[in-house]
Design a protein around this motif. Sequence first.
Motif, PDB file in Angstrom:
ATOM      1  N   GLN A  85     -18.177 -14.442  34.985  1.00 10.51           N
ATOM      2  CA  GLN A  85     -19.222 -14.680  34.853  1.00 10.51           C
ATOM      3  C   GLN A  85     -20.130 -14.293  35.663  1.00 10.51           C
ATOM      4  O   GLN A  85     -20.947 -13.313  35.613  1.00 10.51           O
ATOM      5  CB  GLN A  85     -19.256 -16.353  35.571  1.00 10.51           C
ATOM      6  N   MET A  86     -19.016 -13.196  36.974  1.00 15.56           N
ATOM      7  CA  MET A  86     -19.904 -12.647  37.579  1.00 15.56           C
ATOM      8  C   MET A  86     -20.146 -10.935  37.109  1.00 15.56           C
ATOM      9  O   MET A  86     -21.678 -10.676  36.667  1.00 15.56           O
ATOM     10  CB  MET A  86     -19.197 -11.910  38.643  1.00 15.56           C
ATOM     11  N   VAL A  87     -19.507 -11.046  36.659  1.00 13.29           N
ATOM     12  CA  VAL A  87     -19.393  -9.153  35.618  1.00 13.29           C
ATOM     13  C   VAL A  87     -20.121  -9.635  34.624  1.00 13.29           C
ATOM     14  O   VAL A  87     -21.386  -8.757  34.412  1.00 13.29           O
ATOM     15  CB  VAL A  87     -17.662  -9.086  34.743  1.00 13.29           C
ATOM     16  N   ALA A  88     -20.262 -10.541  33.979  1.00  8.14           N
ATOM     17  CA  ALA A  88     -21.420 -11.113  32.712  1.00  8.14           C
ATOM     18  C   ALA A  88     -23.016 -10.786  33.076  1.00  8.14           C
ATOM     19  O   ALA A  88     -23.975 -10.351  32.290  1.00  8.14           O
ATOM     20  CB  ALA A  88     -21.049 -11.559  31.790  1.00  8.14           C
ATOM     21  N   ALA A  89     -23.197 -11.740  34.417  1.00  8.82           N
ATOM     22  CA  ALA A  89     -23.841 -11.948  34.547  1.00  8.82           C
ATOM     23  C   ALA A  89     -24.671 -10.390  35.415  1.00  8.82           C
ATOM     24  O   ALA A  89     -26.012  -9.877  34.976  1.00  8.82           O
ATOM     25  CB  ALA A  89     -23.957 -12.327  35.854  1.00  8.82           C
ATOM     26  N   GLU A  90     -23.878  -9.140  35.519  1.00  8.47           N
ATOM     27  CA  GLU A  90     -24.383  -8.411  36.539  1.00  8.47           C
ATOM     28  C   GLU A  90     -24.565  -7.225  35.032  1.00  8.47           C
ATOM     29  O   GLU A  90     -25.297  -6.008  35.616  1.00  8.47           O
ATOM     30  CB  GLU A  90     -23.173  -7.261  37.109  1.00  8.47           C
ATOM     31  N   ARG A  91     -24.022  -7.771  34.246  1.00  8.92           N
ATOM     32  CA  ARG A  91     -23.348  -6.247  33.119  1.00  8.92           C
ATOM     33  C   ARG A  91     -24.192  -6.789  32.074  1.00  8.92           C
ATOM     34  O   ARG A  91     -24.804  -5.241  30.988  1.00  8.92           O
ATOM     35  CB  ARG A  91     -22.380  -5.961  32.988  1.00  8.92           C
ATOM     36  N   LEU A  92     -24.725  -7.731  31.614  1.00 13.33           N
ATOM     37  CA  LEU A  92     -25.747  -7.811  30.770  1.00 13.33           C
ATOM     38  C   LEU A  92     -26.839  -7.364  30.772  1.00 13.33           C
ATOM     39  O   LEU A  92     -27.726  -7.639  31.555  1.00 13.33           O
ATOM     40  CB  LEU A  92     -25.805  -9.752  30.385  1.00 13.33           C
TER      41      LEU A  92
END
Length: 311
Positions: free
Chosen positions: A8-15
Amino acid sequence: MNEFLLMQMVAAERLCVAHESKQVVLSELKNSLAGASGEQRTASLLKRELDLPGAIFLSDVHMPYKEGNAQIDLLLVHAAFICVLEVKNMIGEFYFDSVNFQFHRMIDGRREGMRNPEAQLHRAVKAASGFLGVPVHGVIVLASRSGKVVEAPKQYPVVSLDYLPFHLEQLAHGAKLFNVATITAKLQGLPVRNTNRHWLERQKITLDSLRLGVTCPTCRNCPLVWQERKWHCDGCEFTSRDAHEVTLQEYAVLFGNKLDTRVAYQLLGVKDKYVLYRLLEKSAPKSNVRGKRQIIENRDLLRAYFGRVYK
């Protein structure tokens, strides 16, 4: 930080900002962070203050239940009893409707309907009891001091975090009913549940929807450039020789450890094949399949990175 929270953290930062699921991902991450904080405080308190020698704690356990799985925040295994802990890190006034089995809270004068913690706990208790073949206790834990129960549930107790050690100690009556080693061995033998693909599909997240490149840990949204055998940030003058290793772990937590060499060029933002091979030599060596590499798993890099971001 478990695998799903890291994802979730990666997606929130990369989206990308314009992505249709960006706000949903941010909202879900906020709830997950609150939950993880409550579970961490609960586990820390129990390890520090619970007077039950030999007690074992397992977190984020997924039990087989009917045709799916039941998620358990914390599971305590002791020779005298087994207990499922449903941890809620929420604020407001809580109302459990034991007639219709609904739940809502009042916060700042607003009524908010939410998933019923008692129903969640009941499902988890049934799953644990069925899988282990023994009776299992359950308790709803209020991890925040800003939460207050106005109407209590009927089937399970709700206790504040401060009182939890005393509540659990009262469940132990001295008789040894269970072999802790046998129970924990059975639990640890459960297959790891991979929710990544389902969650990514639900949020419509693909590699093309992400901001690629090696992220500057200071600016966070600024891609680094590989120059003179170092990663450089034009925005804050940050430099590093191994910043790409975090990027590799971000890719792996979303899409798995297998990396296509053609994708690696896009992921790291480099064009020279000799530079790429040097960068991947240790962190993602060649596999037995031509054009494929295997990212060496090291989630502690992500935990350290996001630990600074969400401290």
